[in-house]
Design a protein around this motif. Structure first.
Motif, PDB file in Angstrom:
ATOM      1  N   ASN A  37       0.796  -1.224   0.000  1.00  0.00           N
ATOM      2  CA  ASN A  37       0.000   0.000   0.000  1.00  0.00           C
ATOM      3  C   ASN A  37       0.829   1.275   0.000  1.00  0.00           C
ATOM      4  N   HIS A  38       2.138   1.165  -0.176  1.00  0.00           N
ATOM      5  CA  HIS A  38       2.994   2.353  -0.147  1.00  0.00           C
ATOM      6  C   HIS A  38       2.598   3.325  -1.269  1.00  0.00           C
ATOM      7  N   PRO A  39       2.511   4.636  -0.963  1.00  0.00           N
ATOM      8  CA  PRO A  39       2.109   5.630  -1.973  1.00  0.00           C
ATOM      9  C   PRO A  39       2.960   5.588  -3.242  1.00  0.00           C
ATOM     10  N   ASP A  40       4.248   5.287  -3.105  1.00  0.00           N
ATOM     11  CA  ASP A  40       5.110   5.243  -4.281  1.00  0.00           C
ATOM     12  C   ASP A  40       4.724   4.118  -5.238  1.00  0.00           C
ATOM     13  N   ALA A  41       4.117   3.058  -4.685  1.00  0.00           N
ATOM     14  CA  ALA A  41       3.709   1.926  -5.512  1.00  0.00           C
ATOM     15  C   ALA A  41       2.258   2.044  -5.968  1.00  0.00           C
ATOM     16  N   ASN A  42       1.544   3.061  -5.488  1.00  0.00           N
ATOM     17  CA  ASN A  42       0.134   3.254  -5.836  1.00  0.00           C
ATOM     18  C   ASN A  42      -0.117   4.726  -6.145  1.00  0.00           C
ATOM     19  N   PHE A  52      -2.303   2.926   3.957  1.00  0.00           N
ATOM     20  CA  PHE A  52      -0.906   2.964   4.388  1.00  0.00           C
ATOM     21  C   PHE A  52      -0.781   3.705   5.724  1.00  0.00           C
ATOM     22  N   LYS A  53      -1.505   4.816   5.859  1.00  0.00           N
ATOM     23  CA  LYS A  53      -1.479   5.567   7.120  1.00  0.00           C
ATOM     24  C   LYS A  53      -2.027   4.731   8.269  1.00  0.00           C
ATOM     25  N   GLU A  54      -3.117   4.009   7.996  1.00  0.00           N
ATOM     26  CA  GLU A  54      -3.729   3.168   9.017  1.00  0.00           C
ATOM     27  C   GLU A  54      -2.784   2.038   9.436  1.00  0.00           C
ATOM     28  N   ILE A  55      -2.097   1.455   8.463  1.00  0.00           N
ATOM     29  CA  ILE A  55      -1.150   0.378   8.748  1.00  0.00           C
ATOM     30  C   ILE A  55       0.019   0.904   9.570  1.00  0.00           C
ATOM     31  N   SER A  56       0.537   2.079   9.216  1.00  0.00           N
ATOM     32  CA  SER A  56       1.644   2.688   9.959  1.00  0.00           C
ATOM     33  C   SER A  56       1.238   3.005  11.383  1.00  0.00           C
ATOM     34  N   SER A 168       6.628  11.958   1.832  1.00  0.00           N
ATOM     35  CA  SER A 168       5.870  12.005   3.077  1.00  0.00           C
ATOM     36  C   SER A 168       5.063  13.288   3.122  1.00  0.00           C
ATOM     37  N   GLN A 169       4.169  13.362   4.102  1.00  0.00           N
ATOM     38  CA  GLN A 169       3.392  14.571   4.329  1.00  0.00           C
ATOM     39  C   GLN A 169       4.259  15.578   5.076  1.00  0.00           C
ATOM     40  N   ALA A 170       4.255  16.817   4.615  1.00  0.00           N
ATOM     41  CA  ALA A 170       5.035  17.879   5.240  1.00  0.00           C
ATOM     42  C   ALA A 170       4.250  19.180   5.145  1.00  0.00           C
ATOM     43  N   ARG A 233      -1.052  20.585   4.787  1.00  0.00           N
ATOM     44  CA  ARG A 233      -0.089  19.508   4.563  1.00  0.00           C
ATOM     45  C   ARG A 233      -0.095  19.120   3.097  1.00  0.00           C
ATOM     46  N   ALA A 234       1.061  18.798   2.560  1.00  0.00           N
ATOM     47  CA  ALA A 234       1.180  18.405   1.159  1.00  0.00           C
ATOM     48  C   ALA A 234       2.237  17.321   1.019  1.00  0.00           C
ATOM     49  N   ARG A 235       2.115  16.550  -0.036  1.00  0.00           N
ATOM     50  CA  ARG A 235       3.086  15.492  -0.297  1.00  0.00           C
ATOM     51  C   ARG A 235       4.412  16.115  -0.702  1.00  0.00           C
ATOM     52  N   SER A 236       5.458  15.692  -0.006  1.00  0.00           N
ATOM     53  CA  SER A 236       6.783  16.256  -0.253  1.00  0.00           C
ATOM     54  C   SER A 236       7.777  15.125  -0.529  1.00  0.00           C
ATOM     55  N   SER A 237       8.637  15.329  -1.513  1.00  0.00           N
ATOM     56  CA  SER A 237       9.675  14.351  -1.836  1.00  0.00           C
ATOM     57  C   SER A 237      11.043  14.961  -1.563  1.00  0.00           C
TER      58      SER A 237
END
Length: 392
Positions: A37-42, A52-56, A168-170, A233-237
């Motif tokens: 469920n990792h965001p990079d793979a989906n 993914f957040k729930e699993i973490s 990740s979220q930042a 919050r926004a997705r940051s790489s």
């Protein structure tokens, strides 16, 4: 996370493990689900991101023995969502959860049933926030991140610095994390900036939930930021240079404190977990802190003895003295030529002797072997084998 979420969420069900699962089973389940469920793979899959957040979140609780114990105790006390009164108890509960979670003033054992600050310690320790008056808007810790890296056999033995690209979220850069396009959000009138609202039934019994109007932020954007849609919050790489210590083994999970997602409202960053995969080496193997290698020798070297050169990983060859009559499969040791230990010393190189049998022989070699066979014709190396078989 609210108290309601904590006592109602079944983290064991999230990870698909039984309540008596071992730490290894929990770790294995988390790694499998996180990878799926990792965001990079989906890319663009919102459901996978939420999953993914729930699993973490589940792993943060069940993966820590102390937190898991507190979670199990709290779930047992509240009966998976509802408070369990003690034997013989009945009637109306005339108390607020603030009495349970905040403790009695002055450090005494006030409140209902004399619970004092015990449950406050449980929930405060789990979610890094106090539950007493004035503590609801404390900074929030950043999310933990898990990544994977593949090393060569030599890099794993000697250590290496590798680049890791992480998402990740930042805090949103467009609005500086305020959620407001102009950077001027207003205090939420519903929760008065606390980010939480109380939900109660009869009497003074109540639970605390995140405010639905501000989504637990305590602030409302007058002009929502177009990038983060007002969430702040926004997705940051980002790419980070990570040092992998020497002697790491295949499948090992390394924790780097404070290298995860940034926190909110000045809170600390989460942790980064790096799962290491190690490629196989064509010559060397590994057994704990020792390296292994198989060295072929001739029959003459094994029978008569001699000196044999042995390769080492990344260093000069070493010479081993082979005793006369060395049997096939014997293991010898070259000290200090193995993997690096945690204290900086090195393990050993375990050398297994393998007697090489030639597939082709010259005429001269055949004559020599025929002469040897005639000279040893009276010796039967299988005599003891048959005697033992008869006596068994």
């Amino acid at each position: 996370m609210s108290t309601k979420d904590f006592v109602e969420k079944d983290y064991y069900k999230v990870l698909g493990v039984p309540k008596d699962a071992t730490e290894a089973e929990i770790k294995k389940a988390y790694r499998r689900l996180a990878r799926e469920n990792h965001p990079d793979a989906n890319k663009g899959d919102v459901k996978a991101e939420e999953r993914f957040k729930e699993i973490s979140e589940a792993n943060d609780i069940l993966g820590d023995p102390k937190r898991r114990k507190e979670y199990d105790e709290a779930r047992s006390l509240f009966g998976n969502g509802g408070f369990r009164p003690g034997p013989g108890a009945g009637g109306t509960f005339n108390f607020d959860l603030g009495d349970l979670f905040g403790g009695a003033p002055g450090g005494g054992q006030g409140g209902a049933g004399g619970f004092g600050g015990g449950l406050g310690d449980v929930f405060g320790g789990l979610f890094n926030r106090g539950a007493g008056p004035g503590t609801r808007t404390q900074p929030r810790r950043g999310q933990d991140i898990e990544s994977e890296v593949t090393l060569s056999f030599t890099e794993a033995v000697d250590g290496a610095t590798v680049p890791l690209r992480m998402s990740s979220q930042a805090p949103c850069k467009a609005c500086s994390g305020t959620g407001d396009k102009n950077g001027t959000p207003r205090v939420c009138p519903t929760c008065v900036g606390t980010g939480q609202v109380s939900r109660g039934g009869s009497g003074s019994f109540s639970l605390t939930d995140p405010c639905v109007d501000c989504k637990g932020r305590g602030l409302i954007a007058e002009t929502p930021c177009e990038v983060c849609k007002g969430s702040g919050r926004a997705r940051s790489s980002r790419t980070m240079q990570v040092r992998i210590p020497a002697g790491v083994s295949d499948g090992q999970r390394i924790r780097l404190r404070g290298k995860g997602a940034p926190g909110e409202r000045g809170g600390p960053a989460g942790d980064l977990y790096v799962v290491v995969h190690v490629d196989a080496h064509p010559v060397f193997g590994r057994k704990d802190d020792n390296l292994t290698v198989t060295v072929p020798v001739t029959y003459a070297e094994a029978a008569l003895g001699g000196e044999v050169k042995v390769p080492t990983l990344g260093g000069p060859a070493v010479t081993l003295k082979l005793p006369a009559g060395t049997p096939n499969g014997r293991t010898m040791r070259a000290r200090g030529k193995g993997a690096v230990r945690k204290d900086g010393t090195r393990g050993d190189l375990l050398v297994t002797i393998e007697v090489a049998v030639p597939t082709e022989l010259s005429d001269k070699a055949k004559e020599a072997l025929e002469a040897y066979r005639e000279a040893t014709a009276e010796e039967d190396p299988r005599a003891e084998l048959f005697q033992a078989a008869k006596g068994a």
